[in-house]
Design a protein around this motif. Structure first.
Motif, short mmCIF file in Angstrom:
data_model
loop_
_atom_site.label_atom_id
_atom_site.label_comp_id
_atom_site.label_asym_id
_atom_site.label_seq_id
_atom_site.Cartn_x
_atom_site.Cartn_y
_atom_site.Cartn_z
N LEU A 1 52.89 25.09 42.47
CA LEU A 1 51.46 24.79 42.48
C LEU A 1 50.66 25.79 43.32
CD1 LEU A 1 49.15 22.85 41.80
CD2 LEU A 1 49.80 21.48 43.79
N ARG A 2 51.16 26.10 44.53
CA ARG A 2 50.35 26.97 45.41
C ARG A 2 50.22 28.38 44.81
NH1 ARG A 2 55.12 26.22 47.42
NH2 ARG A 2 56.42 28.02 47.86
N GLU A 3 51.23 28.80 44.07
CA GLU A 3 51.16 30.12 43.41
C GLU A 3 50.10 30.09 42.31
OE1 GLU A 3 53.31 33.44 43.42
OE2 GLU A 3 52.36 32.59 45.20
N ILE A 4 50.06 28.98 41.60
CA ILE A 4 49.06 28.86 40.53
C ILE A 4 47.66 28.82 41.14
CG2 ILE A 4 48.22 27.33 38.68
CD1 ILE A 4 50.95 27.09 37.73
N GLN A 5 47.55 28.10 42.27
CA GLN A 5 46.24 28.05 42.93
C GLN A 5 45.83 29.43 43.43
OE1 GLN A 5 47.42 24.98 45.64
NE2 GLN A 5 46.24 23.39 44.55
N ARG A 6 46.81 30.22 43.88
CA ARG A 6 46.49 31.56 44.41
C ARG A 6 46.20 32.55 43.27
NH1 ARG A 6 49.08 36.23 45.43
NH2 ARG A 6 51.09 35.51 44.64
N CYS A 7 47.01 32.48 42.20
CA CYS A 7 46.91 33.50 41.15
C CYS A 7 45.91 33.15 40.05
CB CYS A 7 48.28 33.73 40.51
SG CYS A 7 49.52 34.24 41.69
N GLY A 8 45.57 31.85 39.93
CA GLY A 8 44.65 31.44 38.87
C GLY A 8 43.34 32.21 38.91
N PRO A 9 42.69 32.30 40.08
CA PRO A 9 41.42 33.03 40.14
C PRO A 9 41.58 34.53 39.80
CG PRO A 9 41.65 31.59 42.04
CD PRO A 9 42.97 31.55 41.32
N VAL A 10 42.75 35.11 40.12
CA VAL A 10 42.99 36.53 39.80
C VAL A 10 43.02 36.69 38.27
CG1 VAL A 10 44.62 38.46 40.05
CG2 VAL A 10 44.38 36.77 41.90
N LEU A 11 43.72 35.75 37.63
CA LEU A 11 43.79 35.76 36.16
C LEU A 11 42.39 35.59 35.56
CD1 LEU A 11 45.52 35.51 33.55
CD2 LEU A 11 45.70 33.08 34.02
N ALA A 12 41.66 34.63 36.10
CA ALA A 12 40.31 34.35 35.56
C ALA A 12 39.42 35.58 35.72
CB ALA A 12 39.72 33.15 36.28
N ALA A 13 39.53 36.26 36.87
CA ALA A 13 38.68 37.45 37.10
C ALA A 13 39.01 38.54 36.09
CB ALA A 13 38.88 37.95 38.53
N ALA A 14 40.31 38.71 35.79
CA ALA A 14 40.70 39.75 34.83
C ALA A 14 40.12 39.44 33.45
CB ALA A 14 42.22 39.85 34.76
N VAL A 15 40.12 38.15 33.11
CA VAL A 15 39.57 37.77 31.80
C VAL A 15 38.07 38.01 31.78
CG1 VAL A 15 39.21 35.84 30.22
CG2 VAL A 15 41.41 36.08 31.38
N ARG A 16 37.39 37.60 32.84
CA ARG A 16 35.93 37.79 32.87
C ARG A 16 35.57 39.25 32.81
NH1 ARG A 16 34.01 34.66 37.91
NH2 ARG A 16 31.92 35.19 37.20
N GLN A 17 36.38 40.05 33.48
CA GLN A 17 36.13 41.50 33.45
C GLN A 17 36.26 42.04 32.03
OE1 GLN A 17 38.32 43.74 36.40
NE2 GLN A 17 38.30 45.49 35.02
N ALA A 18 37.30 41.56 31.33
CA ALA A 18 37.52 42.02 29.95
C ALA A 18 36.38 41.58 29.05
CB ALA A 18 38.83 41.44 29.42
N LEU A 19 35.76 40.46 29.40
CA LEU A 19 34.67 39.96 28.57
C LEU A 19 33.34 40.58 28.97
CD1 LEU A 19 35.67 36.20 28.45
CD2 LEU A 19 35.96 37.91 26.68
N GLY A 20 33.39 41.45 29.99
CA GLY A 20 32.18 42.15 30.40
C GLY A 20 31.25 41.30 31.21
N THR A 21 31.76 40.25 31.85
CA THR A 21 30.87 39.40 32.64
C THR A 21 31.08 39.57 34.14
OG1 THR A 21 32.49 37.65 32.42
CG2 THR A 21 30.62 37.60 30.90
N LEU A 22 31.93 40.53 34.50
CA LEU A 22 32.20 40.72 35.92
C LEU A 22 32.40 42.22 36.16
CD1 LEU A 22 32.79 38.63 38.25
CD2 LEU A 22 35.19 39.19 37.90
N PRO A 23 31.80 42.77 37.20
CA PRO A 23 32.02 44.19 37.45
C PRO A 23 33.48 44.47 37.76
CG PRO A 23 30.48 43.23 39.06
CD PRO A 23 30.88 42.14 38.13
N ALA A 24 33.94 45.70 37.48
CA ALA A 24 35.35 46.08 37.58
C ALA A 24 35.93 45.86 38.97
CB ALA A 24 35.51 47.53 37.19
N GLU A 25 35.10 46.05 40.04
CA GLU A 25 35.69 45.98 41.39
C GLU A 25 36.03 44.55 41.81
OE1 GLU A 25 33.02 47.61 40.58
OE2 GLU A 25 31.27 46.90 41.64
N HIS A 26 35.62 43.50 41.07
CA HIS A 26 35.96 42.13 41.47
C HIS A 26 37.40 41.85 41.25
CE1 HIS A 26 32.12 39.90 42.30
NE2 HIS A 26 31.75 41.13 42.09
#
Ligand SMILES: Cc1ncc(COP(=O)(O)O)c(C=O)c1O
Length: 506
Positions: free
Chosen positions: A481-506
């Motif tokens: 669970l704690r790994e999912i809690q830690r890595c989930g936002p990293v995954l979400a940021a990568a997706v948002r970046q791919a969708l062009g809704t987040l600047p690359a440095e996030h």
């Protein structure tokens, strides 16, 4: 067309026609495959048009198109819109390293010599091989075996080895250890609404063996099997291994959706994951289930129901088996202990319709020489004493928390009710599917995510004949669970970046 190529294809087809009496489209399929594997048609080379091929070989265009479609489905050929059909760059692909291969993982890489394998051997060892995946957060298809009650399991195994008598060491011709078959039948009757008695249960080494047994006993070489598109590669490989013609049928939100064009490829077998379509997670709706059963009836086809992860249902109404709706005795139901216990246990079960159970047991005995009675006895006691239910309860609780954490982390990237990302298949199992707009390059996105030390799989890699599905298949079974809690936002940021809704440095 190149004269040498047409000469080669004709010679091969003549040989195959004389030897195996295969239908023409199958002869051409085998001949083209041999041409590619032998390098007569090199990687990246453009195939002559179906019209030219038909003319040069004296075949109908339909025959040529059927062969080309099959080769495309199996990954040998790729079409480029407006510019024709090409030999895939990855033909022949070589075996990946063994240590990290997972079933169900599409792709393949690495390089090993293929030696003097048969045409089928080459295809099996060079296409659709599992990729060399790091087992890390979000790798789909992997459960958390650390939770398995190992000490108890060792105690039970020791006990049954101590009690073993010589008969238990022999091959077994009854379909498996009787108390285990009874325990499986009781479980399936109550929890999956399967209509059965213990005599219909055949203990196998898992779904892979159940599928091969069905393919061998219910279809002949060259017969057609309908498979869901996108598909579970393990099943596709079982059908390739048994020489069946694979016909992909698209899946939508209600499961497999055959149309009139599919009726032109009458199936002998229909392979389905109706409770949790692999990998989209679609649940087959009730009207679709009835429709499918009547389509199967109309074609005189058998239905193979792969119920691989129904033990883990987290939300939504309980889903009964398709077999439970079958009044016709045409559904073969199969399940596995890979997900609730551990994959290396190599135990699963096939439920054959009553009139065919004895024939299946006989053929299983002759083809596979089943055994492992002390292991089966230990498992029977594990179930009878309630340990299976407790292990399941604990696992459900654990995976449920991980699933909730992943869903939470993905919330910011979702755009429900629009063309934007949405989640499918989160009600059940150990993975969900984040669906992305068709413009997203999901394979490139999965690669970028891998650079962050996370593993997800592109949905497009499971597609056989369609190009419209994009997304990420994300597992929540493996990481704590704690790994999912830690890595989930990293995954979400990568997706948002791919969708062009987040600047690359996030
Ligand atoms: C759709 C599907 N069916 C079956 C299985 C398991 O099969 P087996 O019993 O051969 O381990 C898997 C494993 O990942 C799967 O994804």
């Amino acid at each position: 067309m190149l004269p040498m190529l047409s000469e080669f294809l004709l010679t091969e087809m003549n040989r195959l026609g004389a030897q195996d009496a295969l239908p023409l489209h199958r002869q051409l399929y085998e001949a083209l495959r041999r041409a590619m594997l032998d390098g007569k048609l090199g990687a990246g080379e453009r195939l002559p048009s179906s019209r030219d091929l038909a003319q040069d070989l004296g075949l109908s265009r339909n025959t040529v198109v059927a062969a080309i479609n099959q080769l495309s489905v199996e990954g040998y050929l790729a079409s480029r819109v407006g510019s024709g059909t090409y030999v895939n760059e990855s033909v022949p692909r070589a075996l990946p390293g063994r240590a990290t291969r997972r079933p169900g993982a599409p792709g393949g890489n690495g390089s090993v010599p293929t030696g003097r394998l048969s045409t089928r051997g080459l295809a099996l060892s060079t296409t659709f091989c599992a990729t060399e995946l790091e087992v890390q957060p979000f790798t789909p298809g992997i459960a958390d075996f650390s939770a398995f009650p190992l000490t108890l399991w060792q105690r039970l195994q020791n006990k049954h080895w101590r009690m073993t008598y010589p008969d238990m060491l022999d091959y077994n011709d009854s379909g498996g250890y009787a108390p285990l078959r009874r325990a499986i039948a009781d479980y399936l009757r109550v929890f999956r609404s399967v209509q059965l008695d213990a005599d219909q249960v055949i203990v196998t080494t898992g779904t892979q063996q159940s599928l091969e047994l069905c393919a061998r006993l219910l279809a002949d070489h060259g017969d057609t099997v309908w498979v869901e598109d996108p598909a579970y590669w393990g099943a596709v490989k079982a059908f390739m291994a048994t020489g069946l013609a694979i016909h992909p049928v698209p899946v939508d939100d209600e499961g497999i959706h055959p149309g009139t064009a599919d009726d032109a490829h009458p199936p002998k077998l229909i392979y389905l994951t109706p409770s949790h379509q692999y990998p989209t997670g679609a649940v087959m709706s009730l009207p679709r289930r009835h429709q499918l059963l009547s389509t199967a009836r109309a074609h005189g086809a058998w239905v193979l129901e792969d119920d691989y992860d129904s033990e883990y249902r987290f939300s939504g109404p309980p889903i009964s088996s398709l077999e439970g709706l079958d009044n016709d005795g045409r559904v073969f139901y199969m399940g596995t202990f890979s997900k609730v216990l551990y994959p290396g246990i190599k135990l699963g079960y096939l439920i054959a319709p009553r009139p065919l159970a004895a024939a299946f047991k006989q053929a299983h005995y002759d083809l596979n020489r089943p055994g492992q009675m002390p292991l089966q006895a230990a498992l029977a006691e594990f179930i009878e004493m309630g340990h299976f239910s407790s292990a399941l309860r604990r696992a459900r609780q654990n995976y449920g928390e991980r699933r909730a954490a992943l869903l939470d982390a993905l919330k910011p990237v979702l755009a429900p009710g629009t063309e934007g990302p949405f989640i499918s298949g989160a009600e059940q199992g150990l993975h969900l599917c984040l669906r992305l707009p068709a413009t997203v390059d999901d394979a490139a996105l999965a690669q970028r995510i891998a650079q962050q030390g996370l593993t997800v799989r592109p949905l497009s890699a499971y597609c056989l004949a369609r190009h419209d599905l994009k997304g990420l298949v994300i597992g929540y079974g493996y990481a704590p669970l704690r790994e999912i809690q830690r890595c989930g936002p990293v995954l979400a940021a990568a997706v948002r970046q791919a969708l062009g809704t987040l600047p690359a440095e996030h």
